[in-house]
Design a protein around this motif. Structure first.
Motif, short mmCIF file in Angstrom:
data_model
loop_
_atom_site.label_atom_id
_atom_site.label_comp_id
_atom_site.label_asym_id
_atom_site.label_seq_id
_atom_site.Cartn_x
_atom_site.Cartn_y
_atom_site.Cartn_z
N ILE A 13 -10.61 -3.85 -0.59
CA ILE A 13 -9.89 -3.33 0.56
C ILE A 13 -10.02 -1.83 0.54
O ILE A 13 -9.53 -1.17 -0.38
N SER A 14 -10.66 -1.26 1.55
CA SER A 14 -10.85 0.19 1.59
C SER A 14 -10.00 0.86 2.66
O SER A 14 -9.80 2.07 2.61
N GLU A 15 -9.48 0.09 3.63
CA GLU A 15 -8.61 0.63 4.66
C GLU A 15 -7.47 -0.34 4.93
O GLU A 15 -7.67 -1.56 4.88
N ILE A 16 -6.30 0.21 5.23
CA ILE A 16 -5.14 -0.61 5.58
C ILE A 16 -4.41 0.07 6.73
O ILE A 16 -4.56 1.29 6.94
N PRO A 17 -3.62 -0.66 7.52
CA PRO A 17 -2.82 -0.02 8.57
C PRO A 17 -1.87 1.01 8.00
O PRO A 17 -1.33 0.83 6.89
N CYS A 18 -1.67 2.10 8.70
CA CYS A 18 -0.82 3.19 8.21
C CYS A 18 0.59 2.72 7.89
O CYS A 18 1.22 3.20 6.95
N VAL A 19 1.10 1.75 8.67
CA VAL A 19 2.48 1.30 8.47
C VAL A 19 2.67 0.63 7.12
O VAL A 19 3.78 0.50 6.62
N LEU A 20 1.56 0.22 6.47
CA LEU A 20 1.64 -0.45 5.17
C LEU A 20 1.31 0.49 4.02
O LEU A 20 1.07 0.04 2.90
N GLY A 21 1.32 1.78 4.30
CA GLY A 21 0.94 2.74 3.27
C GLY A 21 1.79 2.68 2.02
O GLY A 21 1.30 2.95 0.92
N ASN A 22 3.07 2.31 2.15
CA ASN A 22 3.96 2.28 0.99
C ASN A 22 4.13 0.89 0.40
O ASN A 22 4.96 0.69 -0.50
N MET A 23 3.40 -0.08 0.89
CA MET A 23 3.54 -1.45 0.39
C MET A 23 2.88 -1.57 -0.98
O MET A 23 1.74 -1.14 -1.17
N PRO A 24 3.58 -2.14 -1.99
CA PRO A 24 2.98 -2.30 -3.31
C PRO A 24 1.67 -3.08 -3.24
O PRO A 24 1.53 -4.03 -2.48
N THR A 25 0.74 -2.68 -4.07
CA THR A 25 -0.59 -3.30 -4.06
C THR A 25 -0.53 -4.80 -4.34
O THR A 25 -1.22 -5.60 -3.71
N SER A 26 0.32 -5.18 -5.28
CA SER A 26 0.40 -6.60 -5.65
C SER A 26 0.88 -7.46 -4.49
O SER A 26 0.36 -8.55 -4.25
N GLN A 27 1.87 -6.95 -3.73
CA GLN A 27 2.34 -7.70 -2.57
C GLN A 27 1.27 -7.80 -1.50
O GLN A 27 1.07 -8.85 -0.88
N LEU A 28 0.54 -6.72 -1.30
CA LEU A 28 -0.49 -6.69 -0.27
C LEU A 28 -1.61 -7.69 -0.58
O LEU A 28 -1.99 -8.51 0.25
N THR A 29 -2.14 -7.63 -1.80
CA THR A 29 -3.24 -8.53 -2.16
C THR A 29 -2.79 -9.98 -2.23
O THR A 29 -3.53 -10.88 -1.85
N GLU A 30 -1.56 -10.21 -2.66
CA GLU A 30 -1.05 -11.58 -2.73
C GLU A 30 -0.95 -12.18 -1.32
O GLU A 30 -1.36 -13.32 -1.08
N THR A 31 -0.41 -11.41 -0.37
CA THR A 31 -0.26 -11.90 0.99
C THR A 31 -1.61 -12.16 1.64
O THR A 31 -1.81 -13.18 2.31
N ILE A 32 -2.56 -11.25 1.43
CA ILE A 32 -3.90 -11.42 2.01
C ILE A 32 -4.60 -12.64 1.40
O ILE A 32 -5.22 -13.43 2.11
N SER A 33 -4.47 -12.82 0.10
CA SER A 33 -5.12 -13.95 -0.56
C SER A 33 -4.58 -15.28 -0.06
O SER A 33 -5.33 -16.22 0.20
N ILE A 34 -3.26 -15.35 0.10
CA ILE A 34 -2.64 -16.59 0.60
C ILE A 34 -3.14 -16.89 2.01
O ILE A 34 -3.48 -18.02 2.35
N PHE A 35 -3.20 -15.85 2.83
CA PHE A 35 -3.67 -16.05 4.21
C PHE A 35 -5.11 -16.55 4.24
O PHE A 35 -5.46 -17.47 4.99
N LEU A 36 -5.97 -15.96 3.42
CA LEU A 36 -7.38 -16.34 3.43
C LEU A 36 -7.62 -17.74 2.91
O LEU A 36 -8.58 -18.41 3.30
N GLN A 37 -6.74 -18.25 2.04
CA GLN A 37 -6.95 -19.55 1.43
C GLN A 37 -6.22 -20.67 2.16
O GLN A 37 -6.39 -21.84 1.83
#
Length: 629
Positions: free
Chosen positions: A533-557
């Protein structure tokens, strides 16, 4: 093997089998004919669930002598004349095969009259008179009697179910027709017993409870919607968000008053009310679409249960948006404050909708060293534990620089009597939102306390409200994040890309990645099952990395499609993590802020769809304490 032409005696029974497969099929076709005859009263009488006998009587326009004899011939109809008429069907029936098919597999008798005065006789055709019309006295309308269903098709008769099962199938058909035409009175009898009757007054709620007598009464709201970009008009009858069922038995779709089975209907309405109703709960939803007959094709199913839409995407969006608008505007509880649009960019300075508050004393109780207790004056607090010193610089601020205080213009000089440094830091860490002095309103209420460190108890307008502190806070934070994203959906580039691995690669991975990248992400494949992940929406700038990757992984699977957009799911997850939690011990300021937001934004559900409160009116208490009958 030689190919042969089937005789009419054979292919007529095959064709009839496509239309007539059980008593309910006959009832459906006969009711459609009655509706097309402008009937205002339809009576259905059955014996043994329709296995032994079916009789449908109406007060429609009736048939003349010549039409009566023609009505049972193959493809005889008064609904259409040319192939162009198939593109503009406005009647329930049109193929001219119902009576012909019924007559092929049963013993049919038809009695009909067009004279409302009764001075001239009607006519009757039946097997006994070789279907030659003979005069009989009868009132205006048509009565059709069917006996010995499938007498000449023993194989088909063998597959008929029990009388109870066949009766239930007939009832389902009649229910659909009732709600399609509320201005028609229906009555259903079985074995001489009246099962239900509707009065045909055009009121959906009256018709519903006349049919479903075992259901507890609840309000049914009507909502009409039409998008400016679509020619489709939607009328929705729905239950409140807190009235739901475990199945979709009360969710039906109609197109031009015709009940149909639509593959995307459930998905469209679920997406529409997902923010108002918890998952796996199904409110009553009767959705009626009105559109130009040129834009649909209903001639694709033997029983006319399916419709082909010219623009399926427009229909889906119209149903979804209409459902969302219906729940947003009609099922709101009557709170005293007027609703403020949570996505409005106006009044940015009024984030906190503070109101004038009447304080109430808490009852005497055994004190705990870990709890702050109000004394006789609500604005003063005491505690039995020691507090560290708090920097006194606050009191040197100019009056306009001081944060708003719910206790009045003057704060207590002793900061230890207000809150500890620990709890001040806790407020800052949980809700990092600046204190902004809001407008005062004429609303007043009393905060009575907190139950189980989760549910805030509020007295307002002759009611007690039990408000879920986490759900309100979560809904508010999500609302502000969603507003921020809508105003600035731009992306920010990460200095160091985030790497994550997908254990299970779905078949539609490319499609889902494209959906994510269209929301402001930049996700690229690395090696094997690793992605960056090289870019994210600005509104998610303060979101912890673990939460971000976990949510994206669940969505993709995940298999199948989600009822929410990806950005919504991420914002909901982030809001849930930031909000105060169940069991958190809040300060009076925090409690007050939550209740102010609750009333200001009229929050009813958290982003997951769960309710944020329930209410008990004063009259309920008085009845339970026998102060009122």
């Amino acid at each position: 093997m030689k190919i042969k032409l089937l005789p009419e005696s054979v292919y007529s029974k095959i064709a009839a089998g496509e239309v007539i497969d059980k008593p309910a099929s006959i009832v459906r076709e006969l009711i459609d004919n009655s509706i097309d005859a402008q009937a205002t009263e339809i009576v259905i009488s059955l014996k043994k669930g329709g296995i032994e006998e079916i009789c449908v009587r109406d007060n429609g326009c009736g048939m003349e002598k010549e039409d009566l004899a023609t009505s049972i011939l193959k493809h005889s109809t008064s609904k259409i004349e040319t192939t162009e008429d198939l593109n503009n069907i406005q009647t329930m029936g049109f193929r001219g095969e119902a009576l012909y098919s019924v007559n092929t597999v049963s013993k049919l008798t038809i009695t009909s009259s067009t004279d409302e005065s009764g001075q001239t006789p009607g006519y009757k055709i039946c097997p006994d008179n070789s279907f030659v019309p003979e005069p009989v006295p009868c009132r205006k309308g048509t009565k059709i009697e069917i006996k010995d269903l499938f007498y000449n098709l023993p194989a088909r008769k063998k597959f008929l179910k029990s009388p109870t099962s066949e009766l239930n199938s007939v009832k389902s058909i009649v229910y659909e027709k009732i709600f399609a035409k509320l201005n028609i009175s229906y009555a259903l009898y079985n074995d001489g017993k009246l099962l239900f009757r509707t009065n045909g007054d055009g009121n959906f709620e009256n018709a519903f409870f006349a049919v479903y007598k075992l259901e507890d009464s609840f309000p049914i709201n009507k909502f009409e919607y039409q998008s400016q970009s679509s020619p489709i008009k939607v009328t929705i009858y729905h239950s409140p968000a807190d009235v739901f069922f475990q199945s979709r038995k009360y969710q039906t779709m109609y197109v031009n008053n015709r009940p149909i089975s639509c593959p995307f209907f459930y998905s469209a309405i679920s997406k529409g009310y997902s923010q108002y109703v918890s998952p796996n709960r199904h409110p009553l939803m009767f959705v009626f679409l009105e559109t130009n007959p040129d834009l649909i094709d209903i001639n694709i199913h033997p029983a006319k249960r399916e419709v082909k839409f010219f623009d399926q995407s427009a229909v889906f969006n119209t149903i979804m948006q209409g459902t969302m608008a219906a729940f947003n505007s009609k099922i709101r509880r009557e709170l005293l404050l007027e609703r403020t649009d949570p996505f409005s960019a106006d009044d940015d300075d009024d984030i906190y909708p503070f109101a004038k508050i009447e304080r109430v004393n808490f009852p005497p109780q055994e004190k705990s060293p870990d709890v702050i207790y109000p004394t006789e004056h609500f604005g003063k607090f005491s505690t039995e534990r020691d507090y560290p010193d708090i920097d006194d610089k606050y009191y040197n601020l100019h009056e306009s620089q001081k944060p708003y205080s719910p206790f009045g213009k003057e704060l207590p000089k002793d900061p230890q009597s207000l809150f500890s440094k620990y709890e001040a830091l806790k407020v800052q860490s949980q809700v990092d939102i600046p204190h902004i002095k809001p407008k005062e309103t004429q609303q007043s209420f009393k905060i009575l306390g907190v139950a189980f460190d989760t549910y805030i108890i509020v007295e307002e307008n002759e009611k007690l409200y039990f408000v879920d502190q986490h759900a309100v806070e979560e809904a508010y934070i999500y609302m502000k994040k969603k507003e921020a994203y809508n105003q600035n959906p731009a992306s920010e580039r990460l200095m160091i890309p985030i790497l994550f691995e997908i254990e299970k690669l779905p078949k539609n991975l490319d499609e889902k990645l494209e959906q994510l990248n269209s929301c402001g992400f930049c996700i690229e494949e690395n090696e094997g099952s690793t992605y960056s992940i090289s870019e994210i929406p600005c509104v998610l700038g303060n979101m912890p990395t673990s939460q971000l990757t976990e949510t994206i992984s669940i969505f993709l699977q995940e298999d199948g499609s989600s009822e929410r957009t990806m950005i919504d799911r991420i914002l909901i997850t982030a809001s849930c993590r930031e909000a105060v939690k169940k069991g958190d011990k809040l300060t009076p300021i925090q409690i007050e802020e939550i209740i102010m937001r609750f009333f200001k934004f009229n929050i009813m559900n958290c982003p997951h769809g769960r309710p944020v409160y329930f209410e008990i009116p004063r009259v309920t208490f008085e009845r339970n304490f026998q102060r009122r009958k």
